[in-house]
Enzyme design. Structure first.
Site, PDB file in Angstrom:
ATOM      1  N   ASP A 100       0.803  -1.231   0.000  1.00  8.20           N
ATOM      2  CA  ASP A 100       0.000   0.000   0.000  1.00  8.20           C
ATOM      3  C   ASP A 100       0.833   1.277   0.000  1.00  8.20           C
ATOM      4  O   ASP A 100       0.388   2.324   0.451  1.00  8.20           O
ATOM      5  CB  ASP A 100      -0.910  -0.019   1.233  1.00  8.20           C
ATOM      6  CG  ASP A 100      -0.128  -0.269   2.518  1.00  8.20           C
ATOM      7  OD1 ASP A 100       1.096  -0.045   2.516  1.00  8.20           O
ATOM      8  OD2 ASP A 100      -0.734  -0.699   3.523  1.00  8.20           O
ATOM      9  N   GLU A 122      -1.257  -8.801  -1.757  1.00 11.09           N
ATOM     10  CA  GLU A 122      -1.807  -8.296  -0.488  1.00 11.09           C
ATOM     11  C   GLU A 122      -2.938  -7.286  -0.763  1.00 11.09           C
ATOM     12  O   GLU A 122      -2.995  -6.199  -0.187  1.00 11.09           O
ATOM     13  CB  GLU A 122      -0.738  -7.668   0.402  1.00 11.09           C
ATOM     14  CG  GLU A 122      -1.110  -7.666   1.870  1.00 11.09           C
ATOM     15  CD  GLU A 122      -0.070  -6.996   2.772  1.00 11.09           C
ATOM     16  OE1 GLU A 122      -0.010  -5.761   2.793  1.00 11.09           O
ATOM     17  OE2 GLU A 122       0.676  -7.716   3.444  1.00 11.09           O
ATOM     18  N   GLU A 136      -1.605   5.330   3.251  1.00  7.85           N
ATOM     19  CA  GLU A 136      -1.701   3.953   2.751  1.00  7.85           C
ATOM     20  C   GLU A 136      -3.132   3.512   2.434  1.00  7.85           C
ATOM     21  O   GLU A 136      -3.360   2.797   1.462  1.00  7.85           O
ATOM     22  CB  GLU A 136      -1.056   2.971   3.746  1.00  7.85           C
ATOM     23  CG  GLU A 136       0.471   3.062   3.808  1.00  7.85           C
ATOM     24  CD  GLU A 136       0.991   4.160   4.713  1.00  7.85           C
ATOM     25  OE1 GLU A 136       0.175   4.805   5.413  1.00  7.85           O
ATOM     26  OE2 GLU A 136       2.213   4.403   4.734  1.00  7.85           O
ATOM     27  N   HIS A 217       6.449   3.170  13.988  1.00  8.52           N
ATOM     28  CA  HIS A 217       6.886   4.040  12.895  1.00  8.52           C
ATOM     29  C   HIS A 217       5.760   4.841  12.225  1.00  8.52           C
ATOM     30  O   HIS A 217       6.012   5.759  11.475  1.00  8.52           O
ATOM     31  CB  HIS A 217       7.628   3.231  11.826  1.00  8.52           C
ATOM     32  CG  HIS A 217       6.733   2.336  10.999  1.00  8.52           C
ATOM     33  ND1 HIS A 217       6.243   1.143  11.476  1.00  8.52           N
ATOM     34  CD2 HIS A 217       6.234   2.461   9.752  1.00  8.52           C
ATOM     35  CE1 HIS A 217       5.503   0.571  10.550  1.00  8.52           C
ATOM     36  NE2 HIS A 217       5.461   1.352   9.487  1.00  8.52           N
ATOM     37  N   ARG A 219       2.858   7.320  10.973  1.00  3.90           N
ATOM     38  CA  ARG A 219       2.624   8.766  11.144  1.00  3.90           C
ATOM     39  C   ARG A 219       1.655   9.054  12.287  1.00  3.90           C
ATOM     40  O   ARG A 219       1.827   9.969  13.055  1.00  3.90           O
ATOM     41  CB  ARG A 219       2.029   9.362   9.862  1.00  3.90           C
ATOM     42  CG  ARG A 219       3.047   9.785   8.854  1.00  3.90           C
ATOM     43  CD  ARG A 219       2.355  10.539   7.717  1.00  3.90           C
ATOM     44  NE  ARG A 219       3.313  10.824   6.645  1.00  3.90           N
ATOM     45  CZ  ARG A 219       3.688   9.940   5.738  1.00  3.90           C
ATOM     46  NH1 ARG A 219       3.192   8.737   5.738  1.00  3.90           N
ATOM     47  NH2 ARG A 219       4.562  10.270   4.797  1.00  3.90           N
ATOM     48  N   HIS A 250      13.041   3.228  14.373  1.00  6.03           N
ATOM     49  CA  HIS A 250      12.867   3.558  12.956  1.00  6.03           C
ATOM     50  C   HIS A 250      13.655   4.825  12.621  1.00  6.03           C
ATOM     51  O   HIS A 250      13.710   5.753  13.442  1.00  6.03           O
ATOM     52  CB  HIS A 250      11.365   3.778  12.695  1.00  6.03           C
ATOM     53  CG  HIS A 250      10.993   3.717  11.252  1.00  6.03           C
ATOM     54  ND1 HIS A 250      11.048   4.818  10.434  1.00  6.03           N
ATOM     55  CD2 HIS A 250      10.579   2.683  10.479  1.00  6.03           C
ATOM     56  CE1 HIS A 250      10.659   4.461   9.209  1.00  6.03           C
ATOM     57  NE2 HIS A 250      10.364   3.172   9.213  1.00  6.03           N
TER      58      HIS A 250
HETATM   59  N1  UDP Z   1      11.653  -5.489  10.277  1.00  2.00           N
HETATM   60  C1  UDP Z   1      13.008  -5.601  10.113  1.00  2.00           C
HETATM   61  N2  UDP Z   1      13.839  -4.893  10.942  1.00  2.00           N
HETATM   62  C2  UDP Z   1      13.366  -4.092  11.936  1.00  2.00           C
HETATM   63  C3  UDP Z   1      11.970  -3.972  12.096  1.00  2.00           C
HETATM   64  C4  UDP Z   1      11.136  -4.680  11.233  1.00  2.00           C
HETATM   65  O1  UDP Z   1      13.468  -6.352   9.248  1.00  2.00           O
HETATM   66  O2  UDP Z   1      14.164  -3.486  12.658  1.00  2.00           O
HETATM   67  C5  UDP Z   1      10.786  -6.253   9.363  1.00  2.00           C
HETATM   68  C6  UDP Z   1       9.645  -6.963  10.037  1.00  2.00           C
HETATM   69  O3  UDP Z   1      10.035  -8.248  10.482  1.00  2.00           O
HETATM   70  C7  UDP Z   1       8.586  -7.005   8.959  1.00  2.00           C
HETATM   71  C8  UDP Z   1       8.850  -5.751   8.152  1.00  2.00           C
HETATM   72  O4  UDP Z   1      10.167  -5.328   8.503  1.00  2.00           O
HETATM   73  O5  UDP Z   1       8.747  -8.108   8.088  1.00  2.00           O
HETATM   74  C9  UDP Z   1       7.828  -4.718   8.500  1.00  2.00           C
HETATM   75  O6  UDP Z   1       8.225  -3.479   8.061  1.00  2.00           O
HETATM   76  P1  UDP Z   1       7.578  -2.137   8.612  1.00  2.00           P
HETATM   77  O7  UDP Z   1       7.188  -2.319  10.019  1.00  2.00           O
HETATM   78  O8  UDP Z   1       8.550  -1.057   8.277  1.00  2.00           O
HETATM   79  O9  UDP Z   1       6.338  -1.895   7.660  1.00  2.00           O
HETATM   80  P2  UDP Z   1       4.836  -2.377   7.684  1.00  2.00           P
HETATM   81  O10 UDP Z   1       4.812  -3.854   7.724  1.00  2.00           O
HETATM   82  O11 UDP Z   1       4.163  -1.739   8.847  1.00  2.00           O
HETATM   83  O12 UDP Z   1       4.303  -1.853   6.383  1.00  2.00           O
END
Ligand code: UDP
Length: 375
Positions: A100, A122, A136, A217, A219, A250
């Protein structure tokens, strides 16, 4: 013979698209190009190597300090020019993207402008609040308008799409490829090595019996919400000296400066504020974890595979499957509530429990469907 263009831009997109590319390779299919828009350049680098991937094209849609509007316009321009370049040597059969982000929204709109089939991995996640997650939820809805192949992770996602008028024959429920990615990573020999590649984590992790993973992380959580989370973690760390609180911070400056400048939080020996971890390290932490407090989408989906409860630090989540199964819980952005739920939320993971987000075969199903789309 034409090509499938696969576009990614951020850390979770690489993780969730990787199983599809690996499945292409497994089947000896090489008519694809992998495009990295560079939307999260600083977070993406280690992931290519882990999955043994190499982008065919690297764009740079993110410019220092650029607004969402500028980044979106750079993505439109750079991707459109690249599609022209690719098309000059072979036709494009389809475009695929996951999730997204702005990268996905722009890729789907460009596919529409070019009258090309767009496959959305997804598809169908909805929070039903256009401002949250921002932008998103908007990106997902735009993408769904122009998608031919909706690869929905769950039955719930399919229902969301049907309620928006998407024809049923364009939707397939395939599971979430994040579970495939986990399976891949758990099969690598390095997974059974208990050490971490992050040095700080390596020298501290095994000094503690219990571990809690924290990430934040989004917003919507910048500012006051983040301060409540910091307050809660500080209180928990003080009261639970045998527990190690691991918080990969982050790189977003709104998050980083608030977390790292907090005198209370930074004073605890049992709180590790660390740079973003490599995926393998996150998976090793999750596999030894007591609880997660997070606003991350991917971590909400991964934690059930390790039978780890998640306090979802958000007002609403588009990943309600784990909440409905009683494995995760939405927690209010208020220190007292976080602390209360930390002590009281104790879900039961039955013997035959399975991750509600996927069974590890999503990429196989996605590739079968993509090949049908291409024919
Ligand atoms: N992740 C990572 N390192 C970190 C924190 C998260 O590799 O320090 C991985 C986590 O296991 C997951 C993905 O990053 O697979 C999620 O990314 P993020 O939280 O940035 O984005 P979202 O999933 O919320 O879109």
């Amino acid at each position: 013979m034409g090509k499938i263009c696969v576009v990614v831009g951020t850390r979770p997109e690489i993780i969730k698209v990787a199983p599809v590319i690996l499945e292409f390779r497994q089947r000896g299919f090489h008519d694809y190009v992998l495009i990295n828009t560079g939307q999260h350049k600083d977070l993406s680098e280690p992931y290519w190597e882990l999955f043994d991937l190499k982008p065919d094209y690297n764009l740079s849609v993110m410019a220092q300090g650029s607004s969402l509007g500028i980044m979106t316009s750079r993505a439109f321009q750079q991707l459109d020019e690249l599609f022209n370049e690719i098309r000059a040597s072979s036709p494009i059969d389809a475009i695929l993207a996951q999730g997204d982000t702005t990268t996905v929204m722009v890729s789907s709109v460009l596919a529409f402008y070019r009258n090309l089939p767009f496959a959305h991995l997804e598809a169908g996640l909805r929070s039903f609040d256009l401002m949250n997650p921002f932008p998103e939820e908007f990106n997902r809805k735009v993408t769904s308008l122009v998608t031919q192949l909706h690869l929905a992770p769950t039955a719930k996602a399919k229902t969301n799409l049907l309620s928006e008028g998407v024809p049923e024959n364009r939707i397939s429920v395939i599971g979430n490829t994040v579970v495939d990615a986990l399976k891949f990573v758990k099969n690598l020999p390095v997974f059974s090595d208990p050490s971490f590649s992050n040095r700080e984590l390596n020298s501290t992790f095994y000094n503690y019996e219990r571990h809690v993973l924290i990430t934040c992380h989004r917003r919507e959580n910048h500012g006051g919400n983040l301060l409540e989370l910091i307050k809660a973690v500080s209180r928990l760390a003080k009261d639970q000296q045998d527990t190690f609180f691991i918080w990969p911070v982050h790189p977003n400056p709104n998050v980083r400066s608030t977390v790292l400048s907090n005198k209370d939080l930074t004073s605890f020996k049992n709180v590790l504020l660390v740079d973003p971890l490599e995926y393998m390290d996150v998976i090793k932490v999750l596999s030894n974890c007591h609880m997660v407090i997070s606003d991350s989408g991917g971590i909400q989906e991964e934690a059930p595979s390790f039978r780890v409860p998640v306090l979802v630090f958000r007002n609403a989540t588009e990943r309600t499957e784990a909440i409905e199964a009683g494995l995760s819980k939405l927690v209010q952005a208020n220190a007292e509530d976080i602390i209360h739920d930390y002590y009281n939320f104790k879900p039961e993971f039955g013997k035959d429990f399975e991750n509600p987000f996927g069974d590890g075969l999503a990429a196989k199903r996605a590739v079968d469907l993509l090949f049908q789309l291409k024919m």
